[in-house]
Design a protein around this motif. Structure first.
Motif, PDB file in Angstrom:
ATOM      1  N   PHE A  92      -7.867  17.628  -1.689  1.00 39.44           N
ATOM      2  CA  PHE A  92      -8.810  17.695  -2.818  1.00 39.44           C
ATOM      3  C   PHE A  92      -8.001  17.723  -4.108  1.00 39.44           C
ATOM      4  CE2 PHE A  92     -11.992  18.268   0.211  1.00 39.44           C
ATOM      5  CZ  PHE A  92     -13.245  18.349  -0.382  1.00 39.44           C
ATOM      6  N   ILE A  93      -8.398  16.899  -5.072  1.00 37.22           N
ATOM      7  CA  ILE A  93      -7.639  16.767  -6.320  1.00 37.22           C
ATOM      8  C   ILE A  93      -8.594  16.895  -7.505  1.00 37.22           C
ATOM      9  CG2 ILE A  93      -6.191  15.239  -7.722  1.00 37.22           C
ATOM     10  CD1 ILE A  93      -5.427  13.835  -5.050  1.00 37.22           C
ATOM     11  N   ASP A  94      -8.168  17.654  -8.501  1.00 37.31           N
ATOM     12  CA  ASP A  94      -8.942  17.770  -9.733  1.00 37.31           C
ATOM     13  C   ASP A  94      -7.978  17.599 -10.909  1.00 37.31           C
ATOM     14  OD1 ASP A  94     -11.842  19.156 -10.662  1.00 37.31           O
ATOM     15  OD2 ASP A  94     -10.207  19.358 -12.093  1.00 37.31           O
ATOM     16  N   ASN A  98      -1.467   0.682   3.376  1.00 34.56           N
ATOM     17  CA  ASN A  98      -0.893   0.492   4.718  1.00 34.56           C
ATOM     18  C   ASN A  98      -1.164   1.666   5.634  1.00 34.56           C
ATOM     19  OD1 ASN A  98       0.223  -1.990   3.840  1.00 34.56           O
ATOM     20  ND2 ASN A  98       2.007  -0.909   3.010  1.00 34.56           N
ATOM     21  N   THR A  99      -2.229   2.441   5.379  1.00 35.10           N
ATOM     22  CA  THR A  99      -2.634   3.543   6.254  1.00 35.10           C
ATOM     23  C   THR A  99      -4.119   3.416   6.549  1.00 35.10           C
ATOM     24  OG1 THR A  99      -3.321   5.099   4.520  1.00 35.10           O
ATOM     25  CG2 THR A  99      -0.966   5.010   5.034  1.00 35.10           C
ATOM     26  N   GLN A 100      -4.609   4.275   7.442  1.00 38.17           N
ATOM     27  CA  GLN A 100      -6.048   4.333   7.715  1.00 38.17           C
ATOM     28  C   GLN A 100      -6.740   5.374   6.852  1.00 38.17           C
ATOM     29  OE1 GLN A 100      -6.976   6.008  11.607  1.00 38.17           O
ATOM     30  NE2 GLN A 100      -4.888   6.823  11.784  1.00 38.17           N
ATOM     31  N   TYR A 101      -6.003   5.956   5.878  1.00 36.11           N
ATOM     32  CA  TYR A 101      -6.564   6.979   5.010  1.00 36.11           C
ATOM     33  C   TYR A 101      -7.486   6.345   3.966  1.00 36.11           C
ATOM     34  CZ  TYR A 101      -2.438   9.411   6.895  1.00 36.11           C
ATOM     35  OH  TYR A 101      -1.481   9.935   7.713  1.00 36.11           O
ATOM     36  N   THR A 102      -8.400   7.161   3.408  1.00 39.07           N
ATOM     37  CA  THR A 102      -9.285   6.702   2.347  1.00 39.07           C
ATOM     38  C   THR A 102      -9.241   7.677   1.182  1.00 39.07           C
ATOM     39  OG1 THR A 102     -11.220   7.885   3.242  1.00 39.07           O
ATOM     40  CG2 THR A 102     -10.865   5.606   3.986  1.00 39.07           C
ATOM     41  N   ALA A 103      -9.382   7.125  -0.034  1.00 39.28           N
ATOM     42  CA  ALA A 103      -9.409   7.943  -1.248  1.00 39.28           C
ATOM     43  C   ALA A 103     -10.710   7.676  -1.981  1.00 39.28           C
ATOM     44  CB  ALA A 103      -8.222   7.618  -2.141  1.00 39.28           C
ATOM     45  N   SER A 104     -11.386   8.749  -2.398  1.00 40.35           N
ATOM     46  CA  SER A 104     -12.688   8.618  -3.052  1.00 40.35           C
ATOM     47  C   SER A 104     -12.733   9.459  -4.323  1.00 40.35           C
ATOM     48  CB  SER A 104     -13.820   9.086  -2.119  1.00 40.35           C
ATOM     49  OG  SER A 104     -13.788   8.406  -0.889  1.00 40.35           O
ATOM     50  N   ARG A 105     -13.419   8.929  -5.328  1.00 41.43           N
ATOM     51  CA  ARG A 105     -13.745   9.723  -6.517  1.00 41.43           C
ATOM     52  C   ARG A 105     -15.147  10.287  -6.280  1.00 41.43           C
ATOM     53  NH1 ARG A 105     -15.072   7.494 -12.628  1.00 41.43           N
ATOM     54  NH2 ARG A 105     -15.138   9.551 -13.671  1.00 41.43           N
ATOM     55  N   ILE A 106     -15.243  11.607  -6.126  1.00 38.40           N
ATOM     56  CA  ILE A 106     -16.536  12.207  -5.754  1.00 38.40           C
ATOM     57  C   ILE A 106     -17.213  12.881  -6.938  1.00 38.40           C
ATOM     58  CG2 ILE A 106     -15.806  12.525  -3.362  1.00 38.40           C
ATOM     59  CD1 ILE A 106     -15.435  15.518  -4.045  1.00 38.40           C
ATOM     60  N   GLY A 107     -16.542  12.915  -8.083  1.00 39.67           N
ATOM     61  CA  GLY A 107     -17.120  13.508  -9.279  1.00 39.67           C
ATOM     62  C   GLY A 107     -16.405  12.983 -10.498  1.00 39.67           C
ATOM     63  N   GLY A 108     -16.679  13.569 -11.665  1.00 38.81           N
ATOM     64  CA  GLY A 108     -16.064  13.092 -12.898  1.00 38.81           C
ATOM     65  C   GLY A 108     -14.567  13.051 -12.840  1.00 38.81           C
ATOM     66  N   ASP A 109     -13.932  14.192 -12.456  1.00 39.06           N
ATOM     67  CA  ASP A 109     -12.468  14.244 -12.366  1.00 39.06           C
ATOM     68  C   ASP A 109     -12.015  14.762 -11.016  1.00 39.06           C
ATOM     69  OD1 ASP A 109     -13.335  16.822 -12.597  1.00 39.06           O
ATOM     70  OD2 ASP A 109     -12.100  17.335 -14.345  1.00 39.06           O
ATOM     71  N   GLU A 110     -12.882  14.599  -9.999  1.00 37.59           N
ATOM     72  CA  GLU A 110     -12.580  15.105  -8.657  1.00 37.59           C
ATOM     73  C   GLU A 110     -12.348  13.951  -7.687  1.00 37.59           C
ATOM     74  OE1 GLU A 110     -14.948  18.690  -7.342  1.00 37.59           O
ATOM     75  OE2 GLU A 110     -16.195  18.011  -9.009  1.00 37.59           O
ATOM     76  N   PHE A 111     -11.311  14.108  -6.869  1.00 36.97           N
ATOM     77  CA  PHE A 111     -10.929  13.080  -5.889  1.00 36.97           C
ATOM     78  C   PHE A 111     -10.669  13.745  -4.551  1.00 36.97           C
ATOM     79  CE2 PHE A 111      -9.737  11.738 -10.085  1.00 36.97           C
ATOM     80  CZ  PHE A 111     -10.058  10.386 -10.148  1.00 36.97           C
ATOM     81  N   VAL A 112     -10.949  12.974  -3.474  1.00 36.88           N
ATOM     82  CA  VAL A 112     -10.662  13.465  -2.127  1.00 36.88           C
ATOM     83  C   VAL A 112      -9.963  12.364  -1.336  1.00 36.88           C
ATOM     84  CG1 VAL A 112     -11.595  14.338   0.051  1.00 36.88           C
ATOM     85  CG2 VAL A 112     -12.650  14.998  -2.113  1.00 36.88           C
TER      86      VAL A 112
END
Length: 478
Positions: free
Chosen positions: A355-357, A390-404
């Motif tokens: 989780f990233i903010d 090159n991975t099976q990982y996914t990155a999503s922006r779930i809010g204004g400044d929040e990422f998962v």
């Protein structure tokens, strides 16, 4: 000889003319004596001599059917109006008649245009015969002028319809192909004859059958819209490069077409993927039909390709928007929720998450404007895109400044490796953008035995907020 009072001559259902060509013969002999060798060319160059020669013909008698055809009241009435009957249209025909006589023919057939005295156009089949015993001077020549106007009108109408159909084909804005599927029909009929019932299973067992059928297609013609669609300068170039147009994606489409044909669907449509000669993609709606009258052989079929590339791009973009964040190019919250549910349903373990903010984004917006804030979000998107490539990982922006970042099949060791990569990528990015460095609050967790993914995510989120709290505590100490 046919005497003027011969009842057969007068009762014939075909218009007959008895004429004297003796002066014509003398004129031809004169030209030959003057050294004329190519009479056709001589008369084309001297059209006045054609008319002069025609005037040398003397009409001896005509039958009743001739008077009726040309709307003449009597023989003298006919002769007085020869200028109306034989108009300018006759010049080329008369040249051909004179040339045949010049070549020694005593009998020939020709077509010509005459007119009735009232001015109605007539298409005529003209038969000319120099009667026996008059070959020496041509003083007795029998001519029939059969009215073939209905036949010629039908031919003209058929030609007009043919030209119209050809124009519709050539100038249609839709890509049209005329093809011969007769060999494919023969293959399918052969399969039925040997007892094949489940055609779909047969294709699964014999995929090479599809390729054999593709090779059996004979392309008869294509129109201009086809050349435009695939970027071909001419038909020859296109037909030599069909292997570039119909790529591997077409195999599945053609398989579905064969199944339709097997079921008797000689009119069907499918979406397909083709390629222009420059390699660019063409999404098309393929509409297939067997022409009427060819249902038993499939020797003439039409394939129409409607270009739906723009529509497909729009659909793909809408689908992209449904699952992506436009600013960062990462996945959005909708995709994130679906992916979490998918991982939970599949019982996929272990699963780790980050989780990233972004710290201080509001201050950046307030002091430097939203463009500066958006730039930080774009930079974060680039960093996370590099992290998961090159991975099976996914990155999503779930809010204004929040990422998962979701890391399926990643244990604690893999998680910490990704965290280290994230730190290194952020250092490089901040060095490049040193005026406005990005500060992150990061939380992470790996799934525990029998733990629901939702609980794993909650632990990571809680960890991230603890870091966030510590960041602001350091920023504003009591």
């Amino acid at each position: 000889m046919i005497p003027n009072d011969n009842p057969i001559f007068h009762m014939s259902p075909i218009p007959l003319w008895l004429e004297d060509f003796s002066e014509v013969k003398k004129q031809l002999d004169c030209w030959r004596g003057q050294g004329v060798q190519d009479l056709r060319q001589h008369l084309r160059d001297n059209s006045a001599e054609v008319l002069e020669c025609a005037r040398k013909i003397k009409i001896i008698q005509v039958n009743r059917r001739t008077l009726e055809l040309y709307e003449a009241n009597h023989f003298e009435h006919l002769c007085e109006n020869l200028g109306r009957i034989f108009q300018q249209d006759m010049l080329l025909t008369h040249i051909d008649e004179l040339a045949q006589l010049w070549e020694g023919k005593t009998h020939f057939i020709n077509t010509a245009v005459n007119y009735t005295i009232a001015g109605k156009r007539l298409d005529i089949q003209l038969r000319c015969t120099i009667l026996p015993e008059y070959e020496h001077d041509w003083s007795q020549v029998l001519i029939s002028t059969e009215n073939i106007t209905p036949y010629q009108n039908a031919r003209r109408l058929a030609e007009k319809n043919r030209q119209l159909a050809e124009a519709r084909f050539n100038f249609s804005p839709t890509s049209l192909w005329v093809e011969d599927f007769s060999s494919i029909k023969a293959r399918l009929d052969q399969l039925r004859a040997i007892g094949i019932d489940d055609f779909s299973t047969f294709l699964d067992v014999h995929p090479d059958f599809i390729q054999q059928c593709i090779k059996d297609i004979v392309i008869t013609d294509v129109n201009q819209a086809t050349l435009n669609l695939f970027g071909a300068p001419d038909k020859d170039t296109l037909l030599k490069n069909t292997h570039r147009i119909f790529s591997n994606e077409m195999t599945q489409t053609f398989r579905n077409q064969l199944i339709d044909l097997w079921k008797g669907k000689i009119h069907h449509q499918h979406e397909a993927v083709n390629y222009a000669l420059d390699g660019s993609i063409r999404h098309v709606l393929l509409q297939f039909t067997v022409f009427p009258g060819y249902e038993d052989t499939w020797s003439t079929v039409q394939v129409a390709l409607v270009d739906i590339t723009a529509r497909k791009k729009a659909e793909n973009y809408l689908e992209y928007l449904g699952k992506h964040d436009v600013l960062t190019k990462l996945f959005n919250r909708t995709f994130y929720t679906e992916e979490v549910n998918r991982l939970e349903r599949n019982l996929q373990r272990p699963v780790s998450c980050i989780f990233i903010d972004l710290n201080g984004l509001k201050e950046i917006n307030d002091h430097f404007g939203h463009d500066a804030g958006d730039e930080q979000l774009r930079r974060m998107g680039n960093v996370l895109t590099q992290l998961i490539q090159n991975t099976q990982y996914t990155a999503s922006r779930i809010g204004g400044d929040e990422f998962v970042v979701l890391l399926p099949n990643a244990d604690e060791a893999s998680l910490h490796s990704s965290l280290q990569s994230l730190r290194e990528l952020m250092i490089i990015d901040n060095q490049y953008h040193s005026i406005h460095p990005i500060s992150l609050s990061v939380g992470h967790a790996s799934s525990r035995p029998n733990e629901r993914i939702e609980d794993t995510l909650r632990r990571a989120d809680k960890h991230m907020y603890m870091q966030k709290k510590q960041y602001y505590a350091r920023l504003n100490p009591q």
